[in-house]
Design a protein around this motif. Sequence first.
Motif, PDB file in Angstrom:
ATOM      1  N   LEU A 334       0.867  -1.179   0.000  1.00 41.92           N
ATOM      2  CA  LEU A 334       0.000   0.000   0.000  1.00 41.92           C
ATOM      3  C   LEU A 334       0.897   1.221   0.000  1.00 41.92           C
ATOM      4  CD1 LEU A 334      -2.706  -0.975   2.702  1.00 41.92           C
ATOM      5  CD2 LEU A 334      -2.842  -1.204   0.215  1.00 41.92           C
ATOM      6  N   VAL A 335       0.537   2.211  -0.810  1.00 38.74           N
ATOM      7  CA  VAL A 335       1.361   3.423  -0.910  1.00 38.74           C
ATOM      8  C   VAL A 335       0.463   4.633  -0.647  1.00 38.74           C
ATOM      9  CG1 VAL A 335       2.794   4.807  -2.466  1.00 38.74           C
ATOM     10  CG2 VAL A 335       2.915   2.313  -2.555  1.00 38.74           C
ATOM     11  N   ASP A 336       0.897   5.498   0.286  1.00 40.55           N
ATOM     12  CA  ASP A 336       0.036   6.640   0.650  1.00 40.55           C
ATOM     13  C   ASP A 336       0.170   7.798  -0.343  1.00 40.55           C
ATOM     14  OD1 ASP A 336       2.301   8.092   1.266  1.00 40.55           O
ATOM     15  OD2 ASP A 336       2.142   7.801   3.435  1.00 40.55           O
ATOM     16  N   ASP A 337      -0.572   8.883  -0.075  1.00 42.80           N
ATOM     17  CA  ASP A 337      -0.605  10.036  -0.997  1.00 42.80           C
ATOM     18  C   ASP A 337       0.767  10.663  -1.216  1.00 42.80           C
ATOM     19  OD1 ASP A 337      -3.234   9.717  -1.178  1.00 42.80           O
ATOM     20  OD2 ASP A 337      -3.803  11.375   0.160  1.00 42.80           O
ATOM     21  N   GLN A 338       1.651  10.497  -0.229  1.00 47.18           N
ATOM     22  CA  GLN A 338       2.995  11.073  -0.357  1.00 47.18           C
ATOM     23  C   GLN A 338       3.967  10.126  -1.065  1.00 47.18           C
ATOM     24  OE1 GLN A 338       1.262  11.740   2.763  1.00 47.18           O
ATOM     25  NE2 GLN A 338       0.826  13.622   1.628  1.00 47.18           N
ATOM     26  N   GLY A 339       3.457   8.995  -1.513  1.00 46.55           N
ATOM     27  CA  GLY A 339       4.320   8.034  -2.196  1.00 46.55           C
ATOM     28  C   GLY A 339       5.090   7.133  -1.242  1.00 46.55           C
ATOM     29  N   GLN A 340       4.718   7.169   0.041  1.00 41.64           N
ATOM     30  CA  GLN A 340       5.408   6.336   1.034  1.00 41.64           C
ATOM     31  C   GLN A 340       4.690   4.992   1.203  1.00 41.64           C
ATOM     32  OE1 GLN A 340       8.321   7.369   2.477  1.00 41.64           O
ATOM     33  NE2 GLN A 340       8.005   9.057   1.038  1.00 41.64           N
ATOM     34  N   VAL A 341       5.476   3.941   1.332  1.00 40.00           N
ATOM     35  CA  VAL A 341       4.878   2.629   1.555  1.00 40.00           C
ATOM     36  C   VAL A 341       4.292   2.582   2.967  1.00 40.00           C
ATOM     37  CG1 VAL A 341       5.339   0.143   1.698  1.00 40.00           C
ATOM     38  CG2 VAL A 341       6.477   1.539  -0.057  1.00 40.00           C
ATOM     39  N   VAL A 342       3.034   2.163   3.052  1.00 43.78           N
ATOM     40  CA  VAL A 342       2.345   2.088   4.350  1.00 43.78           C
ATOM     41  C   VAL A 342       2.777   0.811   5.059  1.00 43.78           C
ATOM     42  CG1 VAL A 342       0.086   1.857   5.444  1.00 43.78           C
ATOM     43  CG2 VAL A 342       0.353   3.336   3.439  1.00 43.78           C
ATOM     44  N   THR A 343       3.288   0.938   6.258  1.00 45.47           N
ATOM     45  CA  THR A 343       3.731  -0.262   6.978  1.00 45.47           C
ATOM     46  C   THR A 343       2.794  -0.584   8.146  1.00 45.47           C
ATOM     47  OG1 THR A 343       5.186   1.164   8.234  1.00 45.47           O
ATOM     48  CG2 THR A 343       6.185  -0.081   6.411  1.00 45.47           C
ATOM     49  N   GLU A 344       2.036   0.429   8.581  1.00 42.66           N
ATOM     50  CA  GLU A 344       1.184   0.206   9.751  1.00 42.66           C
ATOM     51  C   GLU A 344      -0.221  -0.233   9.357  1.00 42.66           C
ATOM     52  OE1 GLU A 344       1.148   3.651  12.405  1.00 42.66           O
ATOM     53  OE2 GLU A 344       3.159   4.021  11.618  1.00 42.66           O
ATOM     54  N   ASP A 345      -0.873  -0.885  10.291  1.00 44.66           N
ATOM     55  CA  ASP A 345      -2.256  -1.287  10.071  1.00 44.66           C
ATOM     56  C   ASP A 345      -3.178  -0.064  10.043  1.00 44.66           C
ATOM     57  OD1 ASP A 345      -1.757  -3.915   9.871  1.00 44.66           O
ATOM     58  OD2 ASP A 345      -3.004  -4.538  11.570  1.00 44.66           O
ATOM     59  N   GLY A 349      -3.953   3.299   1.727  1.00 44.23           N
ATOM     60  CA  GLY A 349      -2.967   3.534   0.673  1.00 44.23           C
ATOM     61  C   GLY A 349      -3.443   2.880  -0.609  1.00 44.23           C
ATOM     62  N   GLU A 350      -2.794   3.272  -1.728  1.00 43.89           N
ATOM     63  CA  GLU A 350      -3.148   2.653  -3.001  1.00 43.89           C
ATOM     64  C   GLU A 350      -2.590   1.230  -3.054  1.00 43.89           C
ATOM     65  OE1 GLU A 350      -1.008   3.615  -6.619  1.00 43.89           O
ATOM     66  OE2 GLU A 350      -2.887   3.705  -7.728  1.00 43.89           O
ATOM     67  N   ILE A 351      -3.375   0.290  -3.551  1.00 44.51           N
ATOM     68  CA  ILE A 351      -2.879  -1.084  -3.725  1.00 44.51           C
ATOM     69  C   ILE A 351      -1.947  -1.106  -4.929  1.00 44.51           C
ATOM     70  CG2 ILE A 351      -3.498  -3.487  -4.190  1.00 44.51           C
ATOM     71  CD1 ILE A 351      -6.270  -2.922  -3.122  1.00 44.51           C
ATOM     72  N   GLN A 352      -0.741  -1.591  -4.726  1.00 42.98           N
ATOM     73  CA  GLN A 352       0.200  -1.788  -5.837  1.00 42.98           C
ATOM     74  C   GLN A 352       0.609  -3.263  -5.853  1.00 42.98           C
ATOM     75  OE1 GLN A 352       3.315   1.163  -5.783  1.00 42.98           O
ATOM     76  NE2 GLN A 352       1.848   2.826  -6.070  1.00 42.98           N
ATOM     77  N   VAL A 353       0.818  -3.775  -7.063  1.00 44.54           N
ATOM     78  CA  VAL A 353       0.968  -5.226  -7.223  1.00 44.54           C
ATOM     79  C   VAL A 353       2.189  -5.572  -8.076  1.00 44.54           C
ATOM     80  CG1 VAL A 353      -0.220  -7.342  -7.979  1.00 44.54           C
ATOM     81  CG2 VAL A 353      -1.560  -5.393  -7.189  1.00 44.54           C
ATOM     82  N   LYS A 354       2.873  -6.627  -7.667  1.00 43.52           N
ATOM     83  CA  LYS A 354       4.011  -7.144  -8.426  1.00 43.52           C
ATOM     84  C   LYS A 354       3.894  -8.670  -8.466  1.00 43.52           C
ATOM     85  CE  LYS A 354       8.560  -5.164  -8.183  1.00 43.52           C
ATOM     86  NZ  LYS A 354       9.745  -4.945  -7.381  1.00 43.52           N
ATOM     87  N   GLY A 355       4.346  -9.272  -9.534  1.00 40.99           N
ATOM     88  CA  GLY A 355       4.330 -10.741  -9.576  1.00 40.99           C
ATOM     89  C   GLY A 355       4.163 -11.246 -10.989  1.00 40.99           C
ATOM     90  N   PRO A 356       4.298 -12.546 -11.188  1.00 39.65           N
ATOM     91  CA  PRO A 356       4.202 -13.116 -12.536  1.00 39.65           C
ATOM     92  C   PRO A 356       2.803 -13.012 -13.130  1.00 39.65           C
ATOM     93  CG  PRO A 356       4.324 -14.854 -10.866  1.00 39.65           C
ATOM     94  CD  PRO A 356       4.560 -13.555 -10.151  1.00 39.65           C
ATOM     95  N   ASN A 357       1.826 -12.664 -12.275  1.00 37.42           N
ATOM     96  CA  ASN A 357       0.447 -12.493 -12.734  1.00 37.42           C
ATOM     97  C   ASN A 357       0.230 -11.156 -13.440  1.00 37.42           C
ATOM     98  OD1 ASN A 357       1.036 -11.551 -10.011  1.00 37.42           O
ATOM     99  ND2 ASN A 357      -1.056 -10.768  -9.987  1.00 37.42           N
ATOM    100  N   VAL A 358       1.127 -10.195 -13.240  1.00 42.23           N
ATOM    101  CA  VAL A 358       0.907  -8.836 -13.753  1.00 42.23           C
ATOM    102  C   VAL A 358       1.122  -8.783 -15.271  1.00 42.23           C
ATOM    103  CG1 VAL A 358       1.671  -6.428 -13.625  1.00 42.23           C
ATOM    104  CG2 VAL A 358       1.520  -7.809 -11.539  1.00 42.23           C
TER     105      VAL A 358
END
Length: 504
Positions: A334-345, A349-358
């Motif tokens: 998840l990435v917040d409005d400032q472009g930082q990866v969200v680490t806390e519950d 944030g925006e869902i971003q995806v990586k993997g062989p499915n993409v």
Amino acid sequence: MTNTNTVQLFERAAGFADRKAVFASEGDFTYQQLLDASGRVGATLLDGAADLEETRVAFLVPPGFDYVATQWGIWRAGGIAVPLAVSHPRPELEYTITDSDAAIVVAHPQYEERLRPVTEDLNRKFILTTDLLATPPTELPTIDSSRRAMILYTSGTTGKPKGVVSTHDNIQAQVTALISAWGWRQDDHILHVLPLHHTHGIINVLTCALWSGAVCEMLPGFKADDVWQRFIDSDLTLFMAVPTIYNRLIAAWEAASPEEKEAMAEACAKFRLMVSGSAALPVSVLEQWEGISGQRLLERYGMTEIGMALSNPLDGERVPGFVGAPLPAVDIRLVDDQGQVVTEDSIPGEIQVKGPNVFMEYWRRPEATAEAFQDGWFQTGDTALRENGIYRILGRNSVDIIKTGGYKVSALEIEETLRTHPNIQECAVVGVPDDKWGESVCVAIVFKHDRELTLEELRDWAKERLAPYKVPSHMQPVEDLPRNAMGKVTKPEVKKLFSPPADS
Ligand code: MCA
Ligand code: AMP
């Protein structure tokens, strides 16, 4: 990306040769019959060539054996499959054929009248499925699984739909993640009621079934009473649909007699899994369905560009309102409005995806493809938060993307088409919450002087140009569109015009 080199779907099918693959209105067919028929399709398409070399083949075939034989035949000959939608009017079909630059267009005889003139005007090769199946099989090329396999059209925030290109490896990754997460097996039997120009129907239902050696029972389309009848009469184990379909099944159950309701509940008891996705499943629908069927729906989240990404568990708690955890081999952040990866519950944030499915790329749109990724992560445009490792979808970044009946549609694309009407000066399209459709397409219109239209007239006109699910359900004539100080139309204000929806 994994490169397994060959397309395993067909190799696997040979291992299931005598098992039933497809039940359809034309009859029941085994995996061997599917291999034979798709071999014939491949031979006709090749027409003496060794390999189609990623030629795009568009096809308009109703759900059933011929659809699968055509799709497999295109793949086995080395082509890219471009499924056309049976519900689309001519301009949408023409756009898909032209944008994908399909050299060959295949049609089932029932669509010949509709498609042949389009194809001839566009100067493409036209072949009927009946002719495709008539050629004896020849030797087919070996297809490397890193090659392009399919283009599906999806609406975005900019104008016309874009072609999402998936390779055979992408499809394999999307399928195998679901096979392992949902425990697909040879003795599964799924009822297919979804359109066959989108991921949900093509990957999650059809290809997962055929990858597993299971039976895919295909209905020509969705009709609530027919589905309930199949639930009662057939030995089904799986069902997958969008929330609007579960709504319709609930409505049909409510209209049934007490005896019928008993038979319906009994029929549902034999399923091992029922899945909902493509749009948010209201908790009220999940609860109603559980009350009727005894089945707690498994909700999952996906997108054309990535297949499925998040899923509630097969075993274990399915938390209402949540879409679960990442599927095998799918990386999520998840990435917040400032472009930082969200680490806390509990932080959105925006869902971003990586993997062989993409997916590989948007067809012939290198800039759009580059813009869709951030540091190698695909940006979905959906906002979510995480709690204890499971995700809740909060909404979309763009007000111009509407989900209606499980279909994604673009407000801008609809506006562009409506603005070509001679009576329309300006218009603004919005999605408004709707119990039946999830969201319904609504339009505020400034008419040219003395040239108003009724909703019915507008819909009749629009149906000739747009897919039925893009045609506005509600219309509000206005003197001016609401705008901000910069002169930009304020969509939240437009939405307010439709609460409650106003039909004029
Ligand atoms: C059809 N109509 C609508 C809509 N759709 N009206 C308002 N809003 C809509 N969305 C109207 C038609 O214009 C027509 O009107 C009447 O309803 C009947 O049309 P028909 O096409 O027969 O509709 P239907 O069969 O009743 O359709 C309902 C449906 C269908 C079965 C729920 O929408 C459907 O199959 N949805 C699934 C879509 C899907 O598979 N999405 C997955 C995308 P009139 O009578 O005036 O002519 S893939 C995806 O999203 C990702 C990957 C994922 O996560 O799965
Ligand atoms: P499409 O582009 O047609 O593949 O639609 C993908 C979009 O459907 C996603 O970006 C989400 O906005 C939406 N979607 C899919 N599954 C869900 C779900 N379970 N809950 C909410 N939205 C969903």
